[in-house]
Design a protein around this motif. Structure first.
Motif, PDB file in Angstrom:
ATOM      1  N   LEU A  47      37.159  18.345 -24.742  1.00 44.33           N
ATOM      2  CA  LEU A  47      38.274  17.917 -23.894  1.00 44.33           C
ATOM      3  C   LEU A  47      39.253  19.220 -24.080  1.00 44.33           C
ATOM      4  CD1 LEU A  47      40.208  14.586 -24.607  1.00 44.33           C
ATOM      5  CD2 LEU A  47      41.475  16.697 -24.552  1.00 44.33           C
ATOM      6  N   ILE A  48      39.320  19.864 -24.840  1.00 41.90           N
ATOM      7  CA  ILE A  48      40.479  20.955 -24.901  1.00 41.90           C
ATOM      8  C   ILE A  48      39.915  22.054 -23.678  1.00 41.90           C
ATOM      9  CG2 ILE A  48      41.497  22.914 -25.965  1.00 41.90           C
ATOM     10  CD1 ILE A  48      41.386  21.229 -28.593  1.00 41.90           C
ATOM     11  N   SER A  49      38.643  22.306 -23.894  1.00 40.62           N
ATOM     12  CA  SER A  49      38.063  23.099 -22.750  1.00 40.62           C
ATOM     13  C   SER A  49      38.076  22.570 -21.394  1.00 40.62           C
ATOM     14  CB  SER A  49      36.469  23.652 -23.237  1.00 40.62           C
ATOM     15  OG  SER A  49      35.524  22.382 -23.033  1.00 40.62           O
ATOM     16  N   GLY A  50      38.252  21.264 -21.320  1.00 41.54           N
ATOM     17  CA  GLY A  50      38.484  20.734 -19.924  1.00 41.54           C
ATOM     18  C   GLY A  50      39.641  20.835 -19.219  1.00 41.54           C
ATOM     19  N   ILE A  51      40.743  21.286 -19.907  1.00 40.56           N
ATOM     20  CA  ILE A  51      42.105  21.489 -19.538  1.00 40.56           C
ATOM     21  C   ILE A  51      42.088  22.954 -18.580  1.00 40.56           C
ATOM     22  CG2 ILE A  51      44.528  21.595 -19.849  1.00 40.56           C
ATOM     23  CD1 ILE A  51      43.724  20.169 -22.647  1.00 40.56           C
ATOM     24  N   PRO A  52      42.088  22.786 -17.423  1.00 42.83           N
ATOM     25  CA  PRO A  52      42.263  23.836 -16.551  1.00 42.83           C
ATOM     26  C   PRO A  52      43.606  24.629 -16.949  1.00 42.83           C
ATOM     27  CG  PRO A  52      41.850  22.065 -15.253  1.00 42.83           C
ATOM     28  CD  PRO A  52      42.369  21.534 -16.656  1.00 42.83           C
ATOM     29  N   SER A  53      43.644  25.889 -16.366  1.00 43.08           N
ATOM     30  CA  SER A  53      44.833  26.700 -16.227  1.00 43.08           C
ATOM     31  C   SER A  53      45.693  26.087 -14.790  1.00 43.08           C
ATOM     32  CB  SER A  53      44.726  27.887 -15.894  1.00 43.08           C
ATOM     33  OG  SER A  53      44.010  28.660 -17.165  1.00 43.08           O
ATOM     34  N   ILE A  54      47.110  25.965 -15.174  1.00 46.64           N
ATOM     35  CA  ILE A  54      47.567  25.262 -14.082  1.00 46.64           C
ATOM     36  C   ILE A  54      47.742  26.156 -12.796  1.00 46.64           C
ATOM     37  CG2 ILE A  54      50.042  24.558 -13.300  1.00 46.64           C
ATOM     38  CD1 ILE A  54      50.491  23.898 -16.321  1.00 46.64           C
ATOM     39  N   PRO A  55      47.197  25.724 -11.626  1.00 45.22           N
ATOM     40  CA  PRO A  55      47.203  26.480 -10.401  1.00 45.22           C
ATOM     41  C   PRO A  55      48.624  26.836  -9.583  1.00 45.22           C
ATOM     42  CG  PRO A  55      46.836  24.313  -9.739  1.00 45.22           C
ATOM     43  CD  PRO A  55      46.694  24.271 -11.277  1.00 45.22           C
ATOM     44  N   ASN A  56      48.552  27.753  -8.747  1.00 44.24           N
ATOM     45  CA  ASN A  56      49.932  28.067  -8.158  1.00 44.24           C
ATOM     46  C   ASN A  56      50.272  26.769  -7.264  1.00 44.24           C
ATOM     47  OD1 ASN A  56      51.935  28.873  -6.709  1.00 44.24           O
ATOM     48  ND2 ASN A  56      50.908  30.553  -5.540  1.00 44.24           N
ATOM     49  N   LEU A  57      51.322  26.207  -7.752  1.00 37.10           N
ATOM     50  CA  LEU A  57      51.838  24.954  -7.011  1.00 37.10           C
ATOM     51  C   LEU A  57      53.098  25.039  -6.258  1.00 37.10           C
ATOM     52  CD1 LEU A  57      51.341  22.271 -10.088  1.00 37.10           C
ATOM     53  CD2 LEU A  57      49.759  22.768  -8.037  1.00 37.10           C
ATOM     54  N   SER A  58      53.331  26.179  -5.960  1.00 38.32           N
ATOM     55  CA  SER A  58      54.646  26.616  -5.144  1.00 38.32           C
ATOM     56  C   SER A  58      54.683  25.770  -3.810  1.00 38.32           C
ATOM     57  CB  SER A  58      54.897  28.202  -4.880  1.00 38.32           C
ATOM     58  OG  SER A  58      53.678  28.830  -4.208  1.00 38.32           O
ATOM     59  N   GLY A  59      55.422  25.352  -3.580  1.00 34.59           N
ATOM     60  CA  GLY A  59      55.732  24.554  -2.234  1.00 34.59           C
ATOM     61  C   GLY A  59      55.320  23.241  -2.069  1.00 34.59           C
ATOM     62  N   TRP A  60      54.657  22.832  -3.315  1.00 29.37           N
ATOM     63  CA  TRP A  60      54.383  21.450  -3.353  1.00 29.37           C
ATOM     64  C   TRP A  60      55.504  20.434  -3.700  1.00 29.37           C
ATOM     65  CZ3 TRP A  60      49.275  19.041  -2.890  1.00 29.37           C
ATOM     66  CH2 TRP A  60      48.267  20.053  -2.527  1.00 29.37           C
ATOM     67  N   PRO A  61      55.409  19.262  -3.365  1.00 28.76           N
ATOM     68  CA  PRO A  61      56.746  17.909  -3.804  1.00 28.76           C
ATOM     69  C   PRO A  61      56.815  18.173  -5.219  1.00 28.76           C
ATOM     70  CG  PRO A  61      54.901  17.082  -2.092  1.00 28.76           C
ATOM     71  CD  PRO A  61      54.267  18.574  -2.564  1.00 28.76           C
ATOM     72  N   LYS A  62      57.984  17.882  -5.470  1.00 28.19           N
ATOM     73  CA  LYS A  62      58.526  17.877  -6.743  1.00 28.19           C
ATOM     74  C   LYS A  62      57.624  16.691  -7.536  1.00 28.19           C
ATOM     75  CE  LYS A  62      63.165  19.925  -6.182  1.00 28.19           C
ATOM     76  NZ  LYS A  62      64.302  19.817  -6.130  1.00 28.19           N
ATOM     77  N   ASP A  63      57.426  15.784  -7.032  1.00 27.81           N
ATOM     78  CA  ASP A  63      56.564  14.673  -7.899  1.00 27.81           C
ATOM     79  C   ASP A  63      55.296  15.067  -8.192  1.00 27.81           C
ATOM     80  OD1 ASP A  63      58.800  12.965  -7.189  1.00 27.81           O
ATOM     81  OD2 ASP A  63      57.906  11.886  -5.684  1.00 27.81           O
ATOM     82  N   LEU A  64      54.740  15.951  -7.571  1.00 23.44           N
ATOM     83  CA  LEU A  64      53.456  16.365  -8.308  1.00 23.44           C
ATOM     84  C   LEU A  64      53.527  17.066  -9.590  1.00 23.44           C
ATOM     85  CD1 LEU A  64      50.318  17.070  -8.283  1.00 23.44           C
ATOM     86  CD2 LEU A  64      51.001  18.977  -6.895  1.00 23.44           C
ATOM     87  N   PHE A  65      54.788  18.022  -9.732  1.00 19.36           N
ATOM     88  CA  PHE A  65      55.193  18.700 -10.968  1.00 19.36           C
ATOM     89  C   PHE A  65      55.474  17.598 -11.902  1.00 19.36           C
ATOM     90  CE2 PHE A  65      55.816  21.969  -7.832  1.00 19.36           C
ATOM     91  CZ  PHE A  65      55.635  23.101  -8.483  1.00 19.36           C
ATOM     92  N   SER A  66      56.290  16.465 -11.479  1.00 24.00           N
ATOM     93  CA  SER A  66      56.664  15.602 -12.530  1.00 24.00           C
ATOM     94  C   SER A  66      55.315  14.733 -13.065  1.00 24.00           C
ATOM     95  CB  SER A  66      57.637  14.426 -11.873  1.00 24.00           C
ATOM     96  OG  SER A  66      58.761  15.171 -11.266  1.00 24.00           O
TER      97      SER A  66
END
Length: 319
Positions: A47-66
């Motif tokens: 499970l831990i190894s299945g957590i990806p590094s967070i990609p570049n999300l610049s420009g995406w809607p704030k709701d995705l960050f939330s």
């Protein structure tokens, strides 16, 4: 969210080390109780190894960050971790982050080996790779777990075609041709394979049968036009081209599992396609909801509201 990234990398490194240690312990421990504990620990490491590094999300809607923030918070709760990893994979998949999605689904396929959605989504996320072996293996695993979901067989057949294994694809498409509502797509799949083998007349025959079953699929006409030109049949090729132009939308096999992820999607173009699929399936209420979300975030990734005119007309034409 950026501040969490270094910690995430350490988790992944630690998980890899832990996984190696635990795999050695499996061969050394014999009792059921000890094996159970080790299996739980293996699942935790996976499970831990299945957590990806967070990609570049610049420009995406704030709701995705939330939503991502909430899912990452749930990953710290032992009772919620597997569900949260599933949600994380679905979020990444729904928004086109396929590398991250594959990482999640690969871990989930290990942790929940009886769940067909994870290998199916992993196959979809990896089907555009030049090497189709991962997609094929994923679809085959999903099909073993769920034989009654036709989309799996269809995608597996296409993956075989694209990898040059035409005989394997024929087996699946011939089987699919016996499923009500899938006859047109089965004939199209057979046509794709025959076309690759330069059996153009046979491929055209299959496309004609596909069009008889469903006359609203642009790709049927597009491929027929191409093959007719190869055969020197310019008159009928022009007819196919005209029929294609007359369709202002792209119809694809309706995929309920994929469609169910629309609330995780924050890409207005992808939402438009999901709304289009719902409309073509006659699901007006869902199409209206998805289209409203698409229009609400239009502009965040370079799409303006006018991009949705054709889909909006299609949706509102439904009673």
């Amino acid at each position: 969210m950026k501040s969490r990234l270094p910690k995430q990398i350490y988790f992944l490194i630690g998980a890899a080390v832990l996984l190696g240690i635990l795999l050695r312990q499996v061969n050394q421990q014999g009792t059921h109780s000890e094996s159970g504990k080790i299996q739980n620990a293996l699942n935790e490491a996976a499970l831990i190894s299945g957590i990806p590094s967070i990609p570049n999300l610049s420009g995406w809607p704030k709701d995705l960050f939330s939503e991502l923030k909430a899912v990452h918070a749930a990953l710290s709760d032992p009772a919620e971790r597997i569900r949260a990893l599933g949600s994380l994979g679905e979020i990444y998949f729904a928004n086109g982050f396929y590398g991250e999605a594959v990482q999640c689904f690969s871990a989930l396929s290990t942790i929940e080996p009886e769940a067909p959605r994870w290998p199916y989504f992993m196959g979809l996320a990896s089907r555009d790779y030049q090497d189709k072996s991962q997609a094929i293996a994923s679809f085959e695993q999903a099909l073993l777990l769920e034989k009654s979901y036709p989309n799996i067989r269809y995608e597996l057949g296409l993956a075989f075609v694209e990898s040059g294994h035409i005989l394997d694809s024929i087996t699946h498409f011939e089987s699919l041709a016996k499923v009500k509502g899938w006859e047109a797509w089965a004939h199209y799949g057979l046509a794709r394979g025959f076309a690759l083998e330069e059996r153009y007349r046979e491929a055209i025959g299959q496309l004609e049968r596909a069009i008889e079953k469903d006359s609203e699929v642009r790709e049927f006409y597009s491929l027929a036009e191409e093959l007719m030109l190869e055969e020197g049949d310019r008159v009928n090729a022009l007819k196919m081209g005209a029929m294609k132009i007359g369709l202002s939308y792209e119809k694809r096999p309706f995929d309920p599992w994929v469609q169910s992820l629309w609330e995780h999607c924050y890409d207005s173009f992808r939402l438009m396609r999901l709304a289009e699929a719902e409309a073509l399936a006659g699901n007006r209420d869902t199409a209206v909801k998805i289209l409203a979300k698409a229009k609400s975030i239009a502009g965040t990734l370079g799409y303006d509201a006018t991009s949705f005119d054709d889909v909006e007309k299609l949706v509102h034409a439904l009673k």
